[in-house]
Design a protein around this motif. Structure first.
Motif, PDB file in Angstrom:
ATOM      1  N   HIS A   1       0.734  -1.191   0.068  1.00  0.00           N
ATOM      2  CA  HIS A   1      -0.035  -0.066  -0.043  1.00  0.00           C
ATOM      3  C   HIS A   1       0.805   1.251   0.080  1.00  0.00           C
ATOM      4  CE1 HIS A   1      -3.669  -2.072   1.167  1.00  0.00           C
ATOM      5  NE2 HIS A   1      -3.009  -2.953   1.462  1.00  0.00           N
ATOM      6  N   THR A   2       0.378   2.287  -0.730  1.00  0.00           N
ATOM      7  CA  THR A   2       0.816   3.656  -0.667  1.00  0.00           C
ATOM      8  C   THR A   2      -0.067   4.616  -0.420  1.00  0.00           C
ATOM      9  OG1 THR A   2       0.816   3.819  -3.022  1.00  0.00           O
ATOM     10  CG2 THR A   2       3.035   3.209  -2.077  1.00  0.00           C
ATOM     11  N   GLN A   3       0.232   5.643   0.062  1.00  0.00           N
ATOM     12  CA  GLN A   3      -0.902   6.745   0.521  1.00  0.00           C
ATOM     13  C   GLN A   3      -0.289   8.180  -0.016  1.00  0.00           C
ATOM     14  OE1 GLN A   3      -2.378   7.111   4.344  1.00  0.00           O
ATOM     15  NE2 GLN A   3      -2.914   4.819   4.533  1.00  0.00           N
ATOM     16  N   HIS A   4      -1.266   8.973  -0.573  1.00  0.00           N
ATOM     17  CA  HIS A   4      -0.810  10.410  -1.120  1.00  0.00           C
ATOM     18  C   HIS A   4      -1.855  11.199  -0.878  1.00  0.00           C
ATOM     19  CE1 HIS A   4       1.264   7.420  -4.113  1.00  0.00           C
ATOM     20  NE2 HIS A   4       0.137   6.564  -3.710  1.00  0.00           N
ATOM     21  N   GLN A   5      -1.481  12.440  -0.188  1.00  0.00           N
ATOM     22  CA  GLN A   5      -2.220  13.335   0.512  1.00  0.00           C
ATOM     23  C   GLN A   5      -2.203  14.593  -0.773  1.00  0.00           C
ATOM     24  OE1 GLN A   5      -3.277  11.716   3.541  1.00  0.00           O
ATOM     25  NE2 GLN A   5      -4.042  13.525   3.052  1.00  0.00           N
TER      26      GLN A   5
ATOM     27  N   VAL B   1       4.201  25.654   6.272  1.00  0.00           N
ATOM     28  CA  VAL B   1       4.559  25.137   7.779  1.00  0.00           C
ATOM     29  C   VAL B   1       4.350  23.511   7.569  1.00  0.00           C
ATOM     30  CG1 VAL B   1       3.484  24.740  10.021  1.00  0.00           C
ATOM     31  CG2 VAL B   1       3.251  26.814   9.003  1.00  0.00           C
ATOM     32  N   ALA B   2       3.543  23.116   6.811  1.00  0.00           N
ATOM     33  CA  ALA B   2       3.439  21.448   6.599  1.00  0.00           C
ATOM     34  C   ALA B   2       4.684  21.099   5.688  1.00  0.00           C
ATOM     35  CB  ALA B   2       2.026  21.120   5.789  1.00  0.00           C
ATOM     36  N   ARG B   3       5.252  21.733   4.885  1.00  0.00           N
ATOM     37  CA  ARG B   3       6.207  21.473   3.995  1.00  0.00           C
ATOM     38  C   ARG B   3       7.461  21.679   5.082  1.00  0.00           C
ATOM     39  NH1 ARG B   3       8.144  19.046  -0.717  1.00  0.00           N
ATOM     40  NH2 ARG B   3      10.353  18.686  -0.181  1.00  0.00           N
ATOM     41  N   ALA B   4       7.437  22.415   6.039  1.00  0.00           N
ATOM     42  CA  ALA B   4       8.719  22.433   6.765  1.00  0.00           C
ATOM     43  C   ALA B   4       8.568  21.319   7.662  1.00  0.00           C
ATOM     44  CB  ALA B   4       8.742  23.911   7.699  1.00  0.00           C
ATOM     45  N   ALA B   5       7.594  20.793   8.048  1.00  0.00           N
ATOM     46  CA  ALA B   5       7.373  19.850   8.867  1.00  0.00           C
ATOM     47  C   ALA B   5       7.779  18.288   8.120  1.00  0.00           C
ATOM     48  CB  ALA B   5       6.271  19.351   9.383  1.00  0.00           C
ATOM     49  N   TYR B   6       7.479  18.489   6.710  1.00  0.00           N
ATOM     50  CA  TYR B   6       7.927  17.244   5.820  1.00  0.00           C
ATOM     51  C   TYR B   6       9.398  17.182   5.819  1.00  0.00           C
ATOM     52  CZ  TYR B   6       7.902  14.632   1.535  1.00  0.00           C
ATOM     53  OH  TYR B   6       8.143  13.728   0.135  1.00  0.00           O
ATOM     54  N   ASP B   7      10.061  18.194   5.557  1.00  0.00           N
ATOM     55  CA  ASP B   7      11.336  18.416   5.391  1.00  0.00           C
ATOM     56  C   ASP B   7      12.094  17.872   6.540  1.00  0.00           C
ATOM     57  OD1 ASP B   7      11.267  19.148   2.842  1.00  0.00           O
ATOM     58  OD2 ASP B   7      11.439  20.961   3.231  1.00  0.00           O
ATOM     59  N   ALA B   8      11.558  18.497   7.838  1.00  0.00           N
ATOM     60  CA  ALA B   8      12.403  17.990   9.017  1.00  0.00           C
ATOM     61  C   ALA B   8      12.180  16.480   9.415  1.00  0.00           C
ATOM     62  CB  ALA B   8      11.625  18.927  10.130  1.00  0.00           C
TER      63      ALA B   8
ATOM     64  N   HIS C   1      -8.452  26.856   6.774  1.00  0.00           N
ATOM     65  CA  HIS C   1      -7.699  26.579   5.837  1.00  0.00           C
ATOM     66  C   HIS C   1      -6.816  25.458   6.102  1.00  0.00           C
ATOM     67  CE1 HIS C   1      -9.697  29.452   3.058  1.00  0.00           C
ATOM     68  NE2 HIS C   1      -9.649  30.105   4.105  1.00  0.00           N
ATOM     69  N   LEU C   2      -7.005  24.191   5.497  1.00  0.00           N
ATOM     70  CA  LEU C   2      -6.318  22.869   5.822  1.00  0.00           C
ATOM     71  C   LEU C   2      -5.379  22.619   4.697  1.00  0.00           C
ATOM     72  CD1 LEU C   2      -5.406  20.299   7.161  1.00  0.00           C
ATOM     73  CD2 LEU C   2      -7.634  19.269   6.038  1.00  0.00           C
ATOM     74  N   ALA C   3      -3.955  22.684   4.920  1.00  0.00           N
ATOM     75  CA  ALA C   3      -3.132  22.201   4.034  1.00  0.00           C
ATOM     76  C   ALA C   3      -2.489  20.904   4.430  1.00  0.00           C
ATOM     77  CB  ALA C   3      -1.774  22.989   3.812  1.00  0.00           C
ATOM     78  N   TYR C   4      -2.865  19.584   3.389  1.00  0.00           N
ATOM     79  CA  TYR C   4      -2.535  18.411   3.807  1.00  0.00           C
ATOM     80  C   TYR C   4      -1.699  18.051   2.548  1.00  0.00           C
ATOM     81  CZ  TYR C   4      -4.093  14.692   6.944  1.00  0.00           C
ATOM     82  OH  TYR C   4      -4.359  13.703   8.079  1.00  0.00           O
ATOM     83  N   LEU C   5      -0.224  17.533   2.988  1.00  0.00           N
ATOM     84  CA  LEU C   5       0.460  17.263   1.869  1.00  0.00           C
ATOM     85  C   LEU C   5       1.517  15.983   2.195  1.00  0.00           C
ATOM     86  CD1 LEU C   5       2.392  20.875   2.005  1.00  0.00           C
ATOM     87  CD2 LEU C   5       0.474  20.146   0.630  1.00  0.00           C
ATOM     88  N   GLY C   6       1.943  15.555   1.122  1.00  0.00           N
ATOM     89  CA  GLY C   6       2.889  14.265   1.359  1.00  0.00           C
ATOM     90  C   GLY C   6       2.520  13.133   0.591  1.00  0.00           C
ATOM     91  N   GLY C   7       3.419  11.982   0.710  1.00  0.00           N
ATOM     92  CA  GLY C   7       3.020  10.662   0.252  1.00  0.00           C
ATOM     93  C   GLY C   7       3.560   9.578   1.022  1.00  0.00           C
TER      94      GLY C   7
ATOM     95  N   LEU D   1       9.274   8.777  -2.511  1.00  0.00           N
ATOM     96  CA  LEU D   1       8.448   8.288  -3.631  1.00  0.00           C
ATOM     97  C   LEU D   1       7.462   9.056  -4.143  1.00  0.00           C
ATOM     98  CD1 LEU D   1       7.545   4.633  -2.673  1.00  0.00           C
ATOM     99  CD2 LEU D   1       9.590   5.540  -3.783  1.00  0.00           C
ATOM    100  N   ASN D   2       6.986  10.298  -3.511  1.00  0.00           N
ATOM    101  CA  ASN D   2       5.769  11.214  -3.977  1.00  0.00           C
ATOM    102  C   ASN D   2       6.057  12.479  -3.715  1.00  0.00           C
ATOM    103  OD1 ASN D   2       4.335   8.515  -2.918  1.00  0.00           O
ATOM    104  ND2 ASN D   2       3.813   8.893  -5.125  1.00  0.00           N
ATOM    105  N   PRO D   3       7.247  13.062  -4.392  1.00  0.00           N
ATOM    106  CA  PRO D   3       7.299  14.496  -4.171  1.00  0.00           C
ATOM    107  C   PRO D   3       6.347  15.568  -4.606  1.00  0.00           C
ATOM    108  CG  PRO D   3       9.001  13.540  -5.578  1.00  0.00           C
ATOM    109  CD  PRO D   3       8.222  12.321  -4.951  1.00  0.00           C
ATOM    110  N   TYR D   4       5.602  14.728  -5.743  1.00  0.00           N
ATOM    111  CA  TYR D   4       4.552  15.676  -6.574  1.00  0.00           C
ATOM    112  C   TYR D   4       3.277  16.036  -5.580  1.00  0.00           C
ATOM    113  CZ  TYR D   4       0.325  16.013  -9.612  1.00  0.00           C
ATOM    114  OH  TYR D   4      -0.383  16.771 -10.391  1.00  0.00           O
ATOM    115  N   THR D   5       2.981  15.153  -4.725  1.00  0.00           N
ATOM    116  CA  THR D   5       1.973  15.380  -3.813  1.00  0.00           C
ATOM    117  C   THR D   5       2.285  16.177  -2.468  1.00  0.00           C
ATOM    118  OG1 THR D   5       2.003  13.103  -2.878  1.00  0.00           O
ATOM    119  CG2 THR D   5       0.367  13.921  -4.754  1.00  0.00           C
TER     120      THR D   5
END
Length: 412
Positions: free
Chosen positions: A258-262, A280-287, A379-385, A397-401
């Motif tokens: 399984h994979t998931q994509h936000q 903020v979400a992207r900063a958390a992703y990178d951290a 306003h909710l930003a939900y990012l990642g994969g 695997l999913n920098p696109y999302t």
């Protein structure tokens, strides 16, 4: 077959180490949706929804829920598919009587048996999946058997995927990206939610898999996560408008991995608060990527992820990181933040959600859904994969999302 032998040898070594004579593995219904309890398929490489008896010194027995499973197994064999469980090791039922017969056939009436299905499995099974009536009958019929819950220990054993499984996960992730791209290409003002949803699901079907129903909400400021309302209530899908945001969680499943994509997709220019939340979400992703490495723990990855969120002035909507294949680790978050919303205090209060399996040691081949989220205003930003723990550094695997996605500008 090499993958079958690897898994079965791993299971037998686990049983010898834990002093177990056999494993009794319960599987959830094949249409369970996201985060299914499907440990049975790890042993069978077959259709989900069976019960498996895996003897330490003999080949496993698969108990099918109904006759259609047998017909499908026969047709697959006739077509030349590689079958892990031969017909002589199949039983036609998986009720308590059939399980009792299988235990007696294998001379396990006084054994020590590890059970997969009695323990917590987030988020759908807070107290396991085994039916009370079935389990009560088994306990009464086998008073001399020592049954040990082993799902958590087995989960940690099977989380590091083999090279063959990693290739499958990569393919699943590529399908998920195609599903999201199809949604972005279809979304526009004047288009129905159901048309965007259909485009995403169709892309999965066309790539040769059957994805689980995605979570999908749209509107000027949707703050929800789940199946679209028109999927379970008799009402029409929304028509997208300029200024809308689509918040979708896309689930791809190829070959039992399984994979998931936000996906956060905007129709027109994103709201300023959505931009801020995405930063903020992207900063958390990178951290988190800096810590999601061998030698660290899941809890350390969660702490690193939440650091950029802590003092940003908004709030977390839900879990930002969880394990995949299987889903046994889940990041915690504060439940009371969402009570800032108008009308929320009419609902029963929730306790804060703790991090589950924070002590899990990260190893190469483990897969995670890295899905940081943040809210400013409404306003909710939900990012990642999906991310794989690599030998040295994580494999995205999913920098696109992992960014806000913009849909077509022109209305239809």
């Amino acid at each position: 077959m090499a993958e079958r032998d690897r898994r079965w040898n791993l299971a037998r070594a686990f049983m010898r180490r834990e002093g177990l004579d056999a494993l009794l593995v319960f599987g959830e219904h094949e249409d369970a949706g996201p985060a299914p309890f499907a440990y049975d398929t790890w042993f069978t490489n077959g259709r989900a929804g069976t019960t498996v008896l895996f003897h330490r010194d003999a080949d496993p027995v698969a108990l099918f829920p109904m006759e259609m499973f047998t017909k499908d197994h026969l047709e697959s064999a006739r077509r030349g598919d590689i079958i892990w469980i031969p017909p002589e090791n199949i039983r036609a039922s998986r009720d308590s009587r059939a399980i009792a017969e299988a235990l007696n056939e294998s001379a396990l009436a006084q054994a020590t048996i590890g059970v997969v299905g009695l323990e917590v499995y987030p988020p759908w099974h807070p107290e396991g999946i085994v039916p009370y009536r079935l389990w009560n009958t088994i306990l009464q019929e086998f008073p001399s058997v020592r049954f040990e819950p082993v799902a958590m220990a087995l989960s940690r054993l099977i989380m590091p995927l083999s090279p063959e499984e990693i290739a499958v996960v990569r393919h699943s992730a590529s399908i998920g990206d195609d599903m999201v791209r199809a949604m972005v290409d279809t979304a526009a003002a004047g288009v129905s939610e159901s048309e965007v949803y259909a485009a995403g699901m169709a892309a999965g079907y066309m790539r040769g898999t059957i994805p689980a129903a995605m979570h999908f909400w749209s509107g000027p400021d949707p703050l929800a996560s789940g199946l679209p309302q028109w999927g379970y209530r008799p009402q029409s899908p929304r028509i997208l408008q300029d200024g809308d945001t689509i918040s979708a969680e896309v689930f791809s499943n190829f070959g039992g991995r399984h994979t998931q994509h936000q996906a956060t997709i905007t129709i027109g220019e994103p709201h300023e608060d959505l931009h801020r939340a995405a930063e903020v979400a992207r900063a958390a992703y990178d951290a988190c990527l800096q810590v999601l490495r061998p030698g660290r723990t899941f809890g350390e990855a969660v702490d690193a992820l939440r650091e950029p969120l802590r003092d940003a002035g908004g709030w977390e909507f839900g879990p930002c990181l969880h394990a995949l294949n299987p889903m046994i680790a889940l990041s915690g978050f504060a439940a009371d933040a969402s009570r800032r919303l108008a009308g929320a205090r009419a609902y029963p209060p929730e306790a804060d959600h703790p991090t589950l399996s924070g002590d899990l040691a990260l190893e190469p081949g483990m897969t995670f859904a890295l899905e940081p989220n943040y809210v400013f205003g409404r306003h909710l930003a939900y990012l990642g994969g999906t991310v794989i723990v690599g030998a040295d550094e994580p494999i995205e695997l999913n920098p696109y999302t992992a960014q806000i996605l913009r849909a077509a500008e022109m209305p239809r």
